[in-house]
Design an enzyme around this catalytic site. Sequence first.
Site, PDB file in Angstrom:
ATOM      1  N   ARG A 158       8.387   4.032  -4.664  1.00 17.08           N
ATOM      2  CA  ARG A 158       8.162   3.148  -3.652  1.00 17.08           C
ATOM      3  C   ARG A 158       7.098   2.032  -3.932  1.00 17.08           C
ATOM      4  NH1 ARG A 158       7.556   5.119   2.624  1.00 17.08           N
ATOM      5  NH2 ARG A 158       5.383   5.179   1.572  1.00 17.08           N
ATOM      6  N   TYR A 169       0.893  -1.175  -0.080  1.00 14.27           N
ATOM      7  CA  TYR A 169      -0.041  -0.001   0.149  1.00 14.27           C
ATOM      8  C   TYR A 169       0.915   1.111   0.072  1.00 14.27           C
ATOM      9  CZ  TYR A 169       0.709   0.707   4.818  1.00 14.27           C
ATOM     10  OH  TYR A 169       1.278   1.190   6.271  1.00 14.27           O
ATOM     11  N   ARG A 195      -8.302 -20.779  -1.833  1.00  9.70           N
ATOM     12  CA  ARG A 195      -7.272 -20.393  -0.705  1.00  9.70           C
ATOM     13  C   ARG A 195      -6.184 -21.542  -1.128  1.00  9.70           C
ATOM     14  NH1 ARG A 195      -5.694 -22.142   4.299  1.00  9.70           N
ATOM     15  NH2 ARG A 195      -4.745 -20.328   5.458  1.00  9.70           N
ATOM     16  N   LEU A 215      10.943   0.867   7.346  1.00 10.84           N
ATOM     17  CA  LEU A 215      10.315   1.587   6.145  1.00 10.84           C
ATOM     18  C   LEU A 215      11.191   2.530   5.519  1.00 10.84           C
ATOM     19  CD1 LEU A 215       7.899   0.891   4.040  1.00 10.84           C
ATOM     20  CD2 LEU A 215       6.750   3.069   5.216  1.00 10.84           C
ATOM     21  N   LYS A 250       6.489  -2.166   2.044  1.00  7.13           N
ATOM     22  CA  LYS A 250       5.350  -1.572   2.728  1.00  7.13           C
ATOM     23  C   LYS A 250       3.943  -2.604   2.537  1.00  7.13           C
ATOM     24  CE  LYS A 250       3.162   3.108   3.151  1.00  7.13           C
ATOM     25  NZ  LYS A 250       3.115   2.994   4.397  1.00  7.13           N
ATOM     26  N   GLU A 292      11.753   2.031  14.565  1.00  7.84           N
ATOM     27  CA  GLU A 292      11.027   3.153  14.117  1.00  7.84           C
ATOM     28  C   GLU A 292       9.535   3.283  14.976  1.00  7.84           C
ATOM     29  OE1 GLU A 292       9.769   2.476   9.938  1.00  7.84           O
ATOM     30  OE2 GLU A 292       9.868   0.152  10.181  1.00  7.84           O
TER      31      GLU A 292
HETATM   32  N1  PMP Z   1       7.394   3.575   9.045  1.00 10.21           N
HETATM   33  C1  PMP Z   1       6.649   2.784   8.972  1.00 10.21           C
HETATM   34  C2  PMP Z   1       6.481   1.522   9.574  1.00 10.21           C
HETATM   35  C3  PMP Z   1       5.117   3.167   8.404  1.00 10.21           C
HETATM   36  O1  PMP Z   1       4.191   2.529   8.344  1.00 10.21           O
HETATM   37  C4  PMP Z   1       5.461   4.614   7.865  1.00 10.21           C
HETATM   38  C5  PMP Z   1       4.083   5.189   7.227  1.00 10.21           C
HETATM   39  N2  PMP Z   1       3.262   4.344   6.382  1.00 10.21           N
HETATM   40  C6  PMP Z   1       6.490   5.344   7.820  1.00 10.21           C
HETATM   41  C7  PMP Z   1       7.729   4.764   8.344  1.00 10.21           C
HETATM   42  C8  PMP Z   1       6.457   6.598   7.221  1.00 10.21           C
HETATM   43  O2  PMP Z   1       6.741   6.532   5.872  1.00 10.21           O
HETATM   44  P1  PMP Z   1       6.222   7.801   4.939  1.00 10.21           P
HETATM   45  O3  PMP Z   1       6.866   9.021   5.196  1.00 10.21           O
HETATM   46  O4  PMP Z   1       6.514   7.088   3.576  1.00 10.21           O
HETATM   47  O5  PMP Z   1       4.754   7.891   5.173  1.00 10.21           O
END
Ligand code: PMP
Length: 287
Positions: free
Chosen positions: A53, A34, A102, A207, A151, A183
């Site tokens: 991305r 996503y 499935r 991410l 993601k 994070e």
């Molecule tokens: N880390 C994680 C685990 C996230 O889910 C997100 C946002 N979806 C981010 C960092 C931030 O990424 P972005 O700046 O691309 O929204």
Amino acid sequence: MTMRTVYVNGEYLPEDEAKISIFDRGFLMSDGVYEVTSVLGGKLIDFESHKIRLARSLSEMSMIQPAAFDDLLEIHRELVARNDIGDGLIYLQVTRGNPGDRDFHYPPADTPPTVVLFTQAKPDLVDSPLAKRGARVIAVPDMRWGRRDIKTVQLLYPSMAKMMAQQAGADDAWMVEDGYVTEGTSNNAYIVKDGRIVTRALSNDILHGITRAAVLRFAREAQMEVEERSFTLDEALNADEAFFTSASGFVTPVVEIDGEKMGDGAPGPVAKRLREIYLEESLKSAI
Ligand code: PMP
């Protein structure tokens, strides 16, 4: 809430008429990726970077690009227009589609991916009460899988961690692995010590935030010192400031970690300045 128009596999539909199969791999296996793109003044922030991305996430998951890939800008704009979005965000999801049953094995490579997009209006995205007050975060162990750079929609642990934060009276959680902060549940984490901005380097552990890339670029352009390295939870507790970044949170100051106040407990000057710079600069390149 008024009825939104959403996008599903080539069609614009009222949200209550949009449907996907119960056999969809996204539903059965969390087999999907996503993106979330923010919208300010009806314009898309960092759209190209999100698209790049997305292509990377699809490729890392051995998923084919959906037919709609080349039309994504147009689809985003159409949804902004049809739903009259001023400030808000657009959520996009692509799954491995519907194999008709499935099965753990991936379906044949030519199975069409499922593509869903919808908008969320967020009138106080810029004047966010959380950004003004500063967020309180708690530390939790990072129990996610090893490919956090992709993601994917498997967001159960981040969701659990948000609930742990809520139960602790906090706004969010920072995840910790081997003593080091990876994070936030849905954002990248930073500390500021002696004027230096410290954030974890890119790897499969986190991410690769689109907002992170932009904020670090703007910080360097403004002659601020940036160190891309891991920092411990202890370092964070002893930092002068902390903040996090995400597409919908921009730069959000952190004022408390595990109940310990950062500095005087008010949003710090570096985080506040970076939020201003980020909003100003990214609005200039919004499309
Ligand atoms: N880390 C994680 C685990 C996230 O889910 C997100 C946002 N979806 C981010 C960092 C931030 O990424 P972005 O700046 O691309 O929204």
